[in-house]
Design a protein around this motif. Structure first.
Motif, PDB file in Angstrom:
ATOM      1  N   ASP A 192       0.858  -1.186   0.000  1.00  0.00           N
ATOM      2  CA  ASP A 192       0.000   0.000   0.000  1.00  0.00           C
ATOM      3  C   ASP A 192       0.893   1.235   0.000  1.00  0.00           C
ATOM      4  O   ASP A 192       1.625   1.484   0.966  1.00  0.00           O
ATOM      5  N   THR A 193       0.838   1.998  -1.053  1.00  0.00           N
ATOM      6  CA  THR A 193       1.716   3.169  -1.160  1.00  0.00           C
ATOM      7  C   THR A 193       1.323   4.279  -0.180  1.00  0.00           C
ATOM      8  O   THR A 193       2.093   5.213   0.032  1.00  0.00           O
ATOM      9  N   ASP A 194       0.140   4.162   0.404  1.00  0.00           N
ATOM     10  CA  ASP A 194      -0.299   5.165   1.388  1.00  0.00           C
ATOM     11  C   ASP A 194      -0.098   4.692   2.836  1.00  0.00           C
ATOM     12  O   ASP A 194      -0.565   5.355   3.773  1.00  0.00           O
ATOM     13  N   ALA A 195       0.576   3.561   3.010  1.00  0.00           N
ATOM     14  CA  ALA A 195       0.677   2.978   4.356  1.00  0.00           C
ATOM     15  C   ALA A 195       1.336   3.933   5.347  1.00  0.00           C
ATOM     16  O   ALA A 195       0.978   3.957   6.528  1.00  0.00           O
ATOM     17  N   ALA A 196       2.300   4.701   4.873  1.00  0.00           N
ATOM     18  CA  ALA A 196       3.034   5.589   5.788  1.00  0.00           C
ATOM     19  C   ALA A 196       2.196   6.788   6.228  1.00  0.00           C
ATOM     20  O   ALA A 196       2.603   7.513   7.150  1.00  0.00           O
ATOM     21  N   GLN A 197       1.058   6.993   5.595  1.00  0.00           N
ATOM     22  CA  GLN A 197       0.227   8.142   5.956  1.00  0.00           C
ATOM     23  C   GLN A 197      -0.574   7.897   7.230  1.00  0.00           C
ATOM     24  O   GLN A 197      -1.097   8.836   7.840  1.00  0.00           O
ATOM     25  N   ASP A 198      -0.652   6.623   7.631  1.00  0.00           N
ATOM     26  CA  ASP A 198      -1.445   6.302   8.824  1.00  0.00           C
ATOM     27  C   ASP A 198      -0.875   6.992  10.063  1.00  0.00           C
ATOM     28  O   ASP A 198       0.341   7.003  10.279  1.00  0.00           O
TER      29      ASP A 198
ATOM     30  N   HIS B 121      11.402  -1.990   8.117  1.00  0.00           N
ATOM     31  CA  HIS B 121      11.057  -2.545   6.802  1.00  0.00           C
ATOM     32  C   HIS B 121      11.508  -1.560   5.727  1.00  0.00           C
ATOM     33  O   HIS B 121      11.478  -0.346   5.936  1.00  0.00           O
ATOM     34  N   ARG B 122      11.915  -2.069   4.600  1.00  0.00           N
ATOM     35  CA  ARG B 122      12.436  -1.177   3.558  1.00  0.00           C
ATOM     36  C   ARG B 122      11.330  -0.334   2.909  1.00  0.00           C
ATOM     37  O   ARG B 122      11.633   0.678   2.252  1.00  0.00           O
ATOM     38  N   VAL B 123      10.070  -0.735   3.103  1.00  0.00           N
ATOM     39  CA  VAL B 123       8.958   0.028   2.536  1.00  0.00           C
ATOM     40  C   VAL B 123       8.358   0.914   3.637  1.00  0.00           C
ATOM     41  O   VAL B 123       7.947   0.401   4.681  1.00  0.00           O
ATOM     42  N   PRO B 124       8.285   2.222   3.428  1.00  0.00           N
ATOM     43  CA  PRO B 124       7.701   3.105   4.444  1.00  0.00           C
ATOM     44  C   PRO B 124       6.277   2.684   4.796  1.00  0.00           C
ATOM     45  O   PRO B 124       5.481   2.326   3.924  1.00  0.00           O
ATOM     46  N   GLY B 125       5.990   2.722   6.113  1.00  0.00           N
ATOM     47  CA  GLY B 125       4.647   2.365   6.559  1.00  0.00           C
ATOM     48  C   GLY B 125       4.475   0.898   6.878  1.00  0.00           C
ATOM     49  O   GLY B 125       3.384   0.473   7.268  1.00  0.00           O
ATOM     50  N   TYR B 126       5.538   0.111   6.753  1.00  0.00           N
ATOM     51  CA  TYR B 126       5.484  -1.334   7.052  1.00  0.00           C
ATOM     52  C   TYR B 126       6.531  -1.693   8.101  1.00  0.00           C
ATOM     53  O   TYR B 126       7.565  -1.017   8.235  1.00  0.00           O
TER      54      TYR B 126
ATOM     55  N   ALA C 172       6.448 -10.801   7.726  1.00  0.00           N
ATOM     56  CA  ALA C 172       7.435  -9.824   7.242  1.00  0.00           C
ATOM     57  C   ALA C 172       6.842  -8.519   6.725  1.00  0.00           C
ATOM     58  O   ALA C 172       7.569  -7.528   6.600  1.00  0.00           O
ATOM     59  N   ASP C 173       5.564  -8.489   6.413  1.00  0.00           N
ATOM     60  CA  ASP C 173       5.019  -7.323   5.696  1.00  0.00           C
ATOM     61  C   ASP C 173       3.754  -6.806   6.380  1.00  0.00           C
ATOM     62  O   ASP C 173       2.649  -6.927   5.846  1.00  0.00           O
ATOM     63  N   ILE C 174       3.909  -6.217   7.547  1.00  0.00           N
ATOM     64  CA  ILE C 174       2.748  -5.735   8.301  1.00  0.00           C
ATOM     65  C   ILE C 174       2.632  -4.216   8.166  1.00  0.00           C
ATOM     66  O   ILE C 174       3.575  -3.484   8.499  1.00  0.00           O
ATOM     67  N   LYS C 175       1.482  -3.764   7.717  1.00  0.00           N
ATOM     68  CA  LYS C 175       1.250  -2.326   7.702  1.00  0.00           C
ATOM     69  C   LYS C 175       1.251  -1.798   9.129  1.00  0.00           C
ATOM     70  O   LYS C 175       0.685  -2.430  10.020  1.00  0.00           O
ATOM     71  N   GLN C 176       1.843  -0.640   9.332  1.00  0.00           N
ATOM     72  CA  GLN C 176       1.906  -0.106  10.696  1.00  0.00           C
ATOM     73  C   GLN C 176       0.510   0.114  11.279  1.00  0.00           C
ATOM     74  O   GLN C 176       0.321   0.003  12.492  1.00  0.00           O
ATOM     75  N   ALA C 177      -0.455   0.352  10.430  1.00  0.00           N
ATOM     76  CA  ALA C 177      -1.830   0.528  10.909  1.00  0.00           C
ATOM     77  C   ALA C 177      -2.428  -0.773  11.443  1.00  0.00           C
ATOM     78  O   ALA C 177      -3.413  -0.745  12.188  1.00  0.00           O
TER      79      ALA C 177
END
Length: 550
Positions: free
Chosen positions: A298-304, A328-333, A381-386
């Protein structure tokens, strides 16, 4: 995640059918114990203290939710409702009935799993960084190369009967989370001075009764030559490795006795003869890499914005977040560890109910995949911070959220005398006692990064030689005693622990460990880790306290 093609699927199904016929022949008395022993070991089946033990391969520790549910089903229908995750990222069942093992292999084949080469003198499961593909310190995802090695090693006709078992580990990160220096061959993804990515190859590492740290045999190897170079090493080992004494049969002994320079010359000469024609093409590498493309993040994950609120409102969640999640290398995860080290459970064990529930969590939160670690835990390995708060709540209900990853109660522990016929002493009970003595989480967190590795025998399954604190069970005239070592490490600055002194009796182990930790707490310098303190002061202060009353 790699998916079997028709050839892969046919292979595991035919292998299961072959083993069914062999088992039937044994049960009818048409095969002797010795004849059947060689056949069952080729399918990961040992005879242990109480019952057979079946070891199942988990290539580089990667599982999907369907496979996890199958393990839950096997635990429920064929075992006693649980399984055990090992330091080789594999899974073991301790109570299958010999007659029903062929049915288990059929069940495994239906989800692209098997037990091939999980025992015997062959190339074992290739292990890797459990954070592969998501780690922020990673040069390149090592899993495609693990898969290429898996395909090369599986039923390799030339290396089907080596002098001893053979283990390879691959890492693509700056921090070695796969203990690559303690393997027969360690493979590191690196860049050369021209900025090209290739491999640094180490050889001759290993644990067991003679622990040895691997040496660099080739600082840089082009990717195209990975398999030919590994094959050259295996050929020299297969040719010159000792077969007269199993304790001297590992490649670490051959490299030590031959000398690295001479061993390298032998490998180089062999490699020059076979390298042409065994190149890995860019197309082959790309085809395997295609199985490991990143999921649809989710490209918006870091917005949470909810995470910060939940962390500040719930201290228990904040503690779990600090110790049981990783960047995680992907922001928001984040990557989330599932601790298999609850105080009242044997390290590495999971029940069928937990397996099923975690499979559901993987589907809900982490693209249906999870990983096993060499420290006997699992990772989503891939949990959205939300989603972290709700994941933590679910894991807490399952008793899988103990916030102790990387702490003194995150103990590596083999099954020991409770199950293993090779063991000289128990280990699960000792781990439980240490856990009970360290029931104050604030104290555990204050101690920080202290890794205890404990084994019930010399074989090194629990990596006791490289624990910050290593505990090795030994037999003394029918009594269980334990040797303690300090200062070991399996990470970048790998080291073999130094023996503290004479073995201590079974009822003195926990006191010895708490005494060692007490010495550390009182004599550490500001922000000094346990390992750094041992390096600074040596073992003498610990030795004086532990043996003060002897």
């Amino acid at each position: 995640m790699y998916q079997y093609n028709e050839q892969d699927q046919t292979l595991v199904e035919e292998r299961a059918a072959q083993y069914r016929r062999q088992t039937e022949d044994f049960l009818k008395g048409e095969l002797t114990e010795d004849q059947f022993r060689a056949l069952r070991l080729r399918n990961g089946l040992y005879i242990q203290t109480h019952a057979p033990m079946l070891r199942i391969a988990v290539p580089y520790g990667l599982l999907n939710s369907k496979q996890l549910r199958k393990l839950a089903h096997i635990a429920r229908e064929f075992d006693k409702g649980y399984c055990h995750f090992t330091t080789r990222q594999n899974v073991q069942f301790n109570w299958p009935e010999l007659e029903r093992v062929p049915d288990i292999l059929d069940e495994l084949a239906s989800v692209q799993m098997h037990s091939i080469q999980t025992s015997g003198n062959c190339m074992r499961n290739t292990t890797s960084d459990p954070l592969a593909g998501v780690a922020i310190d990673e040069l390149e995802d090592p899993r495609p190369y693990c898969e290429i090695i898996r395909q090369w090693t599986t039923l390799h006709p030339e290396f089907d009967y080596l002098p001893r078992k053979f283990k390879i580990a691959v890492s693509g990160a700056q921090l070695d989370r796969a203990a690559t220096q303690l393997h027969d061959i360690g493979v590191h993804l690196v860049k050369n001075d021209q900025g090209e990515t290739g491999f640094r190859i180490l050889v001759g590492g290993g644990l067991g009764r003679t622990p040895v740290i691997g040496q660099v045999i080739r600082p840089f190897l082009d990717k195209q030559h990975l398999l030919s170079y590994l094959e050259a090493i295996l050929r020299i080992y297969n040719l010159f490795g000792r077969r007269d004494n199993k304790y001297k049969a590992r490649i670490k002994i051959l490299v030590k006795e031959t000398g690295l320079d001479k061993f390298s010359e032998l490998v180089e000469a062999e490699w020059q003869q076979i390298k042409d024609g065994m190149e890995l093409s860019d197309a082959r590498i790309a085809a395997i890499k295609a199985h490991f493309t990143p999921p649809a993040y989710d490209t918006d994950a870091a917005q949470d914005q909810s995470l910060a609120t939940q962390l500040s409102a719930n201290p228990a969640f904040a503690t779990w977040y600090k110790y049981n999640t990783a960047a995680h290398r992907v922001p928001g995860y984040r990557a989330a560890f599932i601790s298999l080290k609850a105080p009242d459970s044997p390290p590495g064990d999971m029940t069928d109910t937990q397996l099923d529930a975690v499979a559901d969590l993987a589907d809900r939160y982490s693209f249906g995949q999870l990983r096993s670690t060499h420290r006997q835990n699992l990772i989503l390995a891939d949990i959205k911070q939300a989603d972290l708060f709700s994941l933590w709540q679910a894991l807490t209900n399952l008793k899988l959220a103990t916030p102790n990853i990387g702490t003194v109660t995150d103990i590596i522990c083999c099954p020991g005398l409770d199950f293993c016929s090779l063991a000289n002493a128990g280990s699960i009970g000792v781990a439980k006692e240490i856990n009970e003595a360290l029931d104050d989480l604030d104290y555990v967190h204050d101690i920080g990064d202290v890794k205890i590795n404990m084994s019930g025998c010399m074989n090194g399954c629990a990596h006791q030689s490289v624990g910050h604190i290593g505990i090795l069970g030994v037999d003394k005239k029918g009594s269980e005693w334990y040797q303690i070592t300090l200062g070991g490490s399996s990470e970048n600055e790998a080291a073999i622990g130094e023996r503290l002194g004479p073995a201590v009796a079974r009822d003195e182990v926990t006191q010895a460990i708490t005494t060692i930790l007490d010495v550390y707490v009182k004599q550490r310098q500001e922000e000094e880790s346990f390992l750094d303190m041992v390096k600074r002061v040596g073992i003498t202060p610990f030795k004086e306290r532990v043996y003060a009353d002897h």
